[in-house]
Each structure stands twice: as C-alpha cells, then as structure tokens.
Design a protein around this motif. Structure first.
Motif, PDB file in Angstrom:
ATOM      1  N   LYS A 149      25.371  22.018  -4.579  1.00  0.00           N
ATOM      2  CA  LYS A 149      26.226  22.598  -3.547  1.00  0.00           C
ATOM      3  C   LYS A 149      25.410  23.032  -2.336  1.00  0.00           C
ATOM      4  O   LYS A 149      25.795  22.766  -1.188  1.00  0.00           O
ATOM      5  N   SER A 150      24.307  23.703  -2.583  1.00  0.00           N
ATOM      6  CA  SER A 150      23.512  24.219  -1.464  1.00  0.00           C
ATOM      7  C   SER A 150      22.945  23.069  -0.628  1.00  0.00           C
ATOM      8  O   SER A 150      22.959  23.133   0.612  1.00  0.00           O
ATOM      9  N   TYR A 151      22.469  22.003  -1.278  1.00  0.00           N
ATOM     10  CA  TYR A 151      21.907  20.891  -0.517  1.00  0.00           C
ATOM     11  C   TYR A 151      23.008  20.120   0.200  1.00  0.00           C
ATOM     12  O   TYR A 151      22.786  19.566   1.276  1.00  0.00           O
ATOM     13  N   TYR A 152      24.206  20.080  -0.370  1.00  0.00           N
ATOM     14  CA  TYR A 152      25.337  19.446   0.307  1.00  0.00           C
ATOM     15  C   TYR A 152      25.606  20.140   1.639  1.00  0.00           C
ATOM     16  O   TYR A 152      25.820  19.467   2.662  1.00  0.00           O
ATOM     17  N   TYR A 153      25.603  21.472   1.630  1.00  0.00           N
ATOM     18  CA  TYR A 153      25.881  22.200   2.873  1.00  0.00           C
ATOM     19  C   TYR A 153      24.770  21.991   3.895  1.00  0.00           C
ATOM     20  O   TYR A 153      25.024  21.943   5.110  1.00  0.00           O
ATOM     21  N   GLY A 194      26.691  15.341  -5.622  1.00  0.00           N
ATOM     22  CA  GLY A 194      25.463  14.579  -5.404  1.00  0.00           C
ATOM     23  C   GLY A 194      25.724  13.257  -4.705  1.00  0.00           C
ATOM     24  O   GLY A 194      24.988  12.860  -3.793  1.00  0.00           O
ATOM     25  N   LEU A 195      26.798  12.559  -5.116  1.00  0.00           N
ATOM     26  CA  LEU A 195      27.161  11.309  -4.443  1.00  0.00           C
ATOM     27  C   LEU A 195      27.529  11.566  -2.986  1.00  0.00           C
ATOM     28  O   LEU A 195      27.156  10.796  -2.093  1.00  0.00           O
ATOM     29  N   PRO A 253      28.309   0.433  -5.408  1.00  0.00           N
ATOM     30  CA  PRO A 253      27.643   0.200  -6.703  1.00  0.00           C
ATOM     31  C   PRO A 253      28.156   1.119  -7.809  1.00  0.00           C
ATOM     32  O   PRO A 253      28.179   0.718  -8.976  1.00  0.00           O
ATOM     33  N   VAL A 254      28.571   2.336  -7.443  1.00  0.00           N
ATOM     34  CA  VAL A 254      29.080   3.268  -8.454  1.00  0.00           C
ATOM     35  C   VAL A 254      30.383   2.730  -9.054  1.00  0.00           C
ATOM     36  O   VAL A 254      30.568   2.721 -10.276  1.00  0.00           O
ATOM     37  N   PHE A 255      31.281   2.258  -8.179  1.00  0.00           N
ATOM     38  CA  PHE A 255      32.547   1.711  -8.675  1.00  0.00           C
ATOM     39  C   PHE A 255      32.331   0.408  -9.441  1.00  0.00           C
ATOM     40  O   PHE A 255      33.005   0.144 -10.443  1.00  0.00           O
TER      41      PHE A 255
END
Length: 353
Positions: A177-181, A52-53, A291-293
């Motif tokens: 996964k599908s949206y990443y591709y 997602g990230l 921001p995540v780190f």
C-alpha cells in the motif's frame, strides 16, 4: 432553471485560455477528481497481490509516458528504453548504496543522469531518422548493457546490486500500500507535467517536428535543439521509472533491462495510442496485465485438459504478438482512440448522426 436531461451540443470557447485548458469544462474536472479519488482509495479494498500489480502498471505508465514524449509526440523512434530504465535503476542504486544519499535525492538525480545519457545518444537524431535512428538507439541499448555488465567495481557486474525500500524517518515503504501511494504520487506529477508540456511552446515544437520536420525548420524551429531536448525529457521520466522499479523489486541486474523490455515498452505506447498521455497509462495496464490473464487462462484450462498445458505455455508469446498486430491493423491509434469512440457514442446516443 437548466434541465439536467438536456444533452450538450458542443463546447464553445471565447478566449485562448479556455481553448488551451487541460479540462475543458467543470463536468470533465469533476470526473477527473472522482477518478483520482477512486484510485487513491483503491488500496483500501484490494489485496496485496492486486496492489502489487497496480504498482507495476503505474511504474510502467511513467516510463511509457516518457517514451511517448519521444516517439509518439516527437516522432523519434527509440528501441533503447530498456537500457535507459537500467541507467535510472543503477544510478539510484549507486547513489543510495555507495554515496549514502537518500532515495528522495537519488530518484530525481537518477532521472537527471538518465536524461544526460539519453541526450548524448540523441545527438545523432539530427542526421538520422526512421529505421536508421531506431538502429542507433538499439546500439545505445547494447552499449549501455555492456558497460553495466562489465564495470564490476561500480555496478556489481552480472551479479547486480541489492537495494532497499525508501524511508521517511523511521517509516519504510515496505508494504504494498505504501509503495502504491509513492508510485501514484509520481505518476500524477508525471501526467500533469506532460499534459502541460504540450500546451507550451516546447511541446508544440515537438509536435511540429513529428508532423513535418522540414516545415518546422522553415518556421524557425531549431531541429537539433528540440530533438535532443525530446530525448532528454523522455529519458528523465524513464530514469525515474527505473529508479522506482529498482527500489520496488529491491534488485537491479543487467538481465532485467534486456531488449525484450524495450519491445514491451514500444508495445505499450502502440497499444495505448501514440501521442496520447492517457493512452500510455491504458497501454501500460493492458500490457502488464496481459501475461497475468494469459497465465490464469492456462492454469484454468490445464485443470480441465492437463495434456495441453505445455502447448498453451508456449502460446503466450504468440498471443502477445498477435494482440499488437491486431491493434496495428484494426485500431492504429490504440486504446485511447477506442475510449474516445465510446465517449463520443455515449454523447450522441440515441442519435446516429
């Protein structure tokens, strides 16, 4: 037989085709193909959270490439990219929800609609430059968000609109996964198009306008045409990024496209490197993950020193601003220049000259 341990001493081109090639030699082409394959295989070994990230980084990179076409390559400052993201997101939402179009038609149409809006707001660019142009694009940010917030019958007003994920037949892109591709495919197309754009006559005209617009006009370059065209092309990719982001989060709302988003996108191209396609990608990853780190660091330290958790939470914006200032002072050309320095060092090592 060629010695594999012999280092290259230069790149020699004998015609314009070799000189203008995106990938100068087979070694670079192989390296690019390996990197693409690694990114394609990445979702198979990563968790949904990490995927997602990565998806958010990719969508930000698409929008940042669009902004870099305008600001980094053509020298036209824009502080309205957040609103243009909103135009893309809302255009896709209206086309899919109210007109019943497929996402695969709505996404490019959203880009075209955003390109038209961007071109209209780019009309003053012939008379304005620098700070004055920045204020004009800031006005675009205010006007577009005002229209989105108040046109309740079309946009839903401040309540926003709920979207659904794209589908192909009976398959929905609900999984990470599908949206990443899907994102990865659009990012590849955007990157290849932009790299080729600046090998063309139009791209070279953009760069000439950035370097010295008066000299470009003397050379016969139509400033009005190419400045507006830069706004149009840039806004198209920002609109596509807005459509992708809207269908990924499945909501569009005016507060998601505030001036803060515009500043973040400016930070992306500044940190990544102005006038660099791959710098836009580096900057998008850096600014999206920063921001995540920081949040992870705050959580780690709050477990050891609970009383300073509140102070550290307030320091996130300070760290964000400090990172931008440090890049502007110590490496104005951004992460792209740092990466070039590393490659040059490895190419010349162990020699110091």
């Amino acid at each position: 037989m060629r010695n594999p341990f012999v280092m290259e001493c230069g790149e020699f081109h004998v015609n314009y085709k070799q000189d203008m090639a995106i990938w100068k030699n087979s070694r670079v082409r192989i390296r690019v193909l390996v990197m693409v394959a690694l990114f394609a295989l990445f979702p198979l070994v990563a968790s949904d959270y990490v995927i997602g990230l990565a998806t958010l980084c990719g969508i930000a990179a698409i929008g940042a490439i669009g902004l870099n076409i305008l600001t980094g390559f053509t020298g036209q400052i824009s502080i309205g990219v957040g609103a243009f993201l909103g135009v893309g997101g809302y255009a896709s939402a209206i086309l899919t929800l109210k007109l019943g179009l497929s996402f695969w038609i709505a996404m490019p149409l959203a880009g075209i609609i955003t390109a038209i809006v961007g071109g209209l707001f780019g009309l003053p660019s012939l008379r304005l430059k620098g700070l004055y142009l920045a204020i004009a694009t800031l006005a675009a940010q205010v006007i577009i968000l005002f229209v989105i917030s108040r046109w309740d019958s079309l946009t839903g007003g401040t309540a926003g609109m709920m979207l659904s994920r794209p589908q192909v037949g009976d398959f929905f892109f609900y999984s990470e996964k599908s949206y990443y591709y899907l994102m990865f495919a659009v990012l590849l197309i955007t990157t290849v198009f932009t790299l080729n754009l600046f090998r063309s006559r139009v791209g070279r005209a953009f760069i000439a306008v950035r370097d010295r617009d008066v000299a470009a006009e003397v050379m016969g370059i139509d400033l009005f045409k190419y400045k507006v065209l830069a706004f149009t092309v840039s806004s198209f990719f920002v609109g596509v990024a807005g459509a992708l982001l809207g269908h990924y989060t499945m909501i569009v709302s005016p507060e998601l496209y505030s001036i803060t988003v515009s500043i973040e996108y400016l930070a992306i191209i500044l940190v990544g490197g102005l006038g660099s396609v791959f710098g836009s990608i580096y900057g998008a990853v850096f600014i999206t993950l920063l921001p995540v780190f920081l949040r992870s660091g705050v959580e780690l330290l709050s477990g050891i020193y609970p009383e300073i958790a509140g102070v550290l939470n307030g320091m996130k914006e300070v760290v964000f601003g400090l990172v931008i200032i440090l890049f502007l002072i110590y490496e104005p050309e951004g992460l792209a220049k740092i990466w070039r320095n590393i490659k040059d060092y490895c190419k010349l090592w162990p020699f110091s000259y």
